[in-house]
Scaffold this active site. Structure first.
Site, mmCIF file in Angstrom:
data_model
loop_
_atom_site.group_PDB
_atom_site.id
_atom_site.type_symbol
_atom_site.label_atom_id
_atom_site.label_comp_id
_atom_site.label_asym_id
_atom_site.label_seq_id
_atom_site.Cartn_x
_atom_site.Cartn_y
_atom_site.Cartn_z
ATOM 1 N N GLY A 29 -7.432 -4.711 4.610
ATOM 2 C CA GLY A 29 -8.391 -3.738 4.073
ATOM 3 C C GLY A 29 -9.726 -4.404 3.795
ATOM 4 O O GLY A 29 -9.892 -5.611 4.025
ATOM 5 N N SER A 30 -10.670 -3.618 3.279
ATOM 6 C CA SER A 30 -12.016 -4.167 3.104
ATOM 7 C C SER A 30 -12.066 -5.204 1.983
ATOM 8 O O SER A 30 -12.785 -6.212 2.097
ATOM 9 C CB SER A 30 -13.009 -3.032 2.831
ATOM 10 O OG SER A 30 -12.611 -2.294 1.699
ATOM 11 N N ASP A 81 -4.097 -9.104 -2.215
ATOM 12 C CA ASP A 81 -4.331 -7.877 -1.442
ATOM 13 C C ASP A 81 -4.977 -6.818 -2.330
ATOM 14 O O ASP A 81 -4.890 -6.882 -3.564
ATOM 15 C CB ASP A 81 -2.982 -7.362 -0.891
ATOM 16 C CG ASP A 81 -3.157 -6.321 0.212
ATOM 17 O OD1 ASP A 81 -4.298 -6.023 0.598
ATOM 18 O OD2 ASP A 81 -2.135 -5.797 0.685
ATOM 19 N N ASP A 84 -5.026 1.078 -3.108
ATOM 20 C CA ASP A 84 -5.717 2.374 -3.100
ATOM 21 C C ASP A 84 -5.750 2.986 -4.503
ATOM 22 O O ASP A 84 -6.707 3.671 -4.856
ATOM 23 C CB ASP A 84 -5.023 3.309 -2.107
ATOM 24 C CG ASP A 84 -5.089 2.740 -0.708
ATOM 25 O OD1 ASP A 84 -6.209 2.522 -0.226
ATOM 26 O OD2 ASP A 84 -4.031 2.463 -0.114
ATOM 27 N N GLY A 96 -3.424 2.721 2.583
ATOM 28 C CA GLY A 96 -4.550 3.490 3.120
ATOM 29 C C GLY A 96 -4.932 3.004 4.512
ATOM 30 O O GLY A 96 -5.327 3.775 5.381
ATOM 31 N N GLY A 97 -4.761 1.697 4.730
ATOM 32 C CA GLY A 97 -5.060 1.112 6.048
ATOM 33 C C GLY A 97 -3.850 1.098 6.967
ATOM 34 O O GLY A 97 -3.933 0.594 8.090
ATOM 35 N N GLU A 103 2.771 -5.418 4.283
ATOM 36 C CA GLU A 103 2.256 -5.821 2.960
ATOM 37 C C GLU A 103 3.403 -5.943 1.966
ATOM 38 O O GLU A 103 3.456 -6.888 1.170
ATOM 39 C CB GLU A 103 1.238 -4.786 2.469
ATOM 40 C CG GLU A 103 -0.033 -4.771 3.299
ATOM 41 C CD GLU A 103 -1.003 -3.654 2.951
ATOM 42 O OE1 GLU A 103 -2.159 -3.770 3.339
ATOM 43 O OE2 GLU A 103 -0.601 -2.673 2.300
HETATM 44 C C1 5RP Z 1 -4.047 -1.326 3.494
HETATM 45 C C2 5RP Z 1 -4.050 -1.317 2.020
HETATM 46 C C3 5RP Z 1 -5.322 -1.676 1.329
HETATM 47 O O1 5RP Z 1 -5.069 -2.683 0.415
HETATM 48 C C4 5RP Z 1 -5.853 -0.471 0.612
HETATM 49 O O2 5RP Z 1 -5.989 0.590 1.547
HETATM 50 C C5 5RP Z 1 -7.189 -0.763 -0.062
HETATM 51 O O3 5RP Z 1 -8.181 -0.912 0.909
HETATM 52 P P1 5RP Z 1 -9.672 -1.310 0.568
HETATM 53 O O4 5RP Z 1 -9.628 -2.719 0.071
HETATM 54 O O5 5RP Z 1 -10.390 -1.177 1.897
HETATM 55 O O6 5RP Z 1 -10.201 -0.364 -0.470
HETATM 56 O O7 5RP Z 1 -3.088 -1.043 1.359
HETATM 57 O O8 5RP Z 1 -2.831 -0.876 4.007
#
Ligand code: 5RP
Length: 219
Positions: A29-30, A81, A84, A96-97, A103
């Site tokens: 994720g970002s 990590d 969301d 979300g990703g 994970e």
């Molecule tokens: C990906 C995830 C991410 O950690 C989650 O979506 C948060 O993303 P971001 O850091 O872009 O806000 O679980 O599967």
């Protein structure tokens, strides 16, 4: 500070949890990407990393950080990590990703899970963010019916295929007050690989970035 600057600040703060000469787990994720960027400065100090997605593997390798297959390693000192959503008990919604299963596996192996997020991710009750569920493709309609009948909410098929070749149903409209129970209940539906609730193995530490700096939250 904007949201990206908050993510960068927590990513930088997470470097403190990286132990020398160990293998660490890296999320997707970002926010995790900002962490990888920061980690590149320490790349000579760790043995390498296990990645939670193909995208993360590529980013790590782009910096020359050695990426191990999980089956090559016995121990991961820390998993870092994003999330969301997080509640005060450090239960999380992730995925979300779409990388939730890998994970969850890397988090399970890690001795410590440090979650890094901007302050918008901390909520009283989780569920405003649709809960991702990874599903074996042939079971999508069955799992959707089981969720809507037995758990509640609406399970919407995402136009996406995971790194494992599976599909994602996003459950909208839940109010998750007993995250451990909901996680276990959804995982018991045949055809579900796993869901994005990280409650039975939640985070150990949440680093939350806000306009007044990084807060450390422990359960
Ligand atoms: C990906 C995830 C991410 O950690 C989650 O979506 C948060 O993303 P971001 O850091 O872009 O806000 O679980 O599967």
């Amino acid at each position: 500070m904007n949201q990206d600057e908050m993510k960068q600040a927590v990513a930088q703060a997470a470097l403190k949890y990286v132990e020398k000469d160990t293998i660490i787990g890296v999320g997707t994720g970002s926010t995790a990407n900002f962490f990888i960027d920061a980690l590149s400065a320490l790349k000579g100090e760790i043995k390498g990393a296990v990645a939670s997605s193909v995208a993360t593997q590529k980013r790590l390798e782009g910096y020359g950080i050695k990426v191990f297959d999980l089956n090559q390693v016995d121990e991961i000192s820390v998993y870092i990590d994003g999330a969301d959503e997080a509640d005060g008990g450090l239960n999380l919604i992730k995925g979300g990703g779409g990388a939730l299963t890998r994970e969850k596996i890397v988090a399970a192996v890690a001795e410590k899970f440090v979650c890094i997020a901007d302050e918008s991710k901390l909520v009283e009750v989780m569920g405003a963010f649709a809960l991702p569920v990874e599903v074996i493709p042939m079971a999508v309609n069955y799992v959707k019916r089981q969720i809507e009948n037995d758990i509640g909410g609406r399970a919407i098929l995402r136009d996406f295929t995971t790194d494992n070749g599976n599909k994602i149903l996003d459950i909208q409209g839940l109010k998750i007050t007993d995250a451990k129970a909901v996680e276990s209940q959804i995982n018991s539906i045949v055809g579900v690989v796993t869901n994005g609730l990280f409650a039975n193995r939640g985070a150990d530490i949440l680093l939350l970035g806000g306009s007044d700096g990084v807060k450390i939250i422990k359960p």
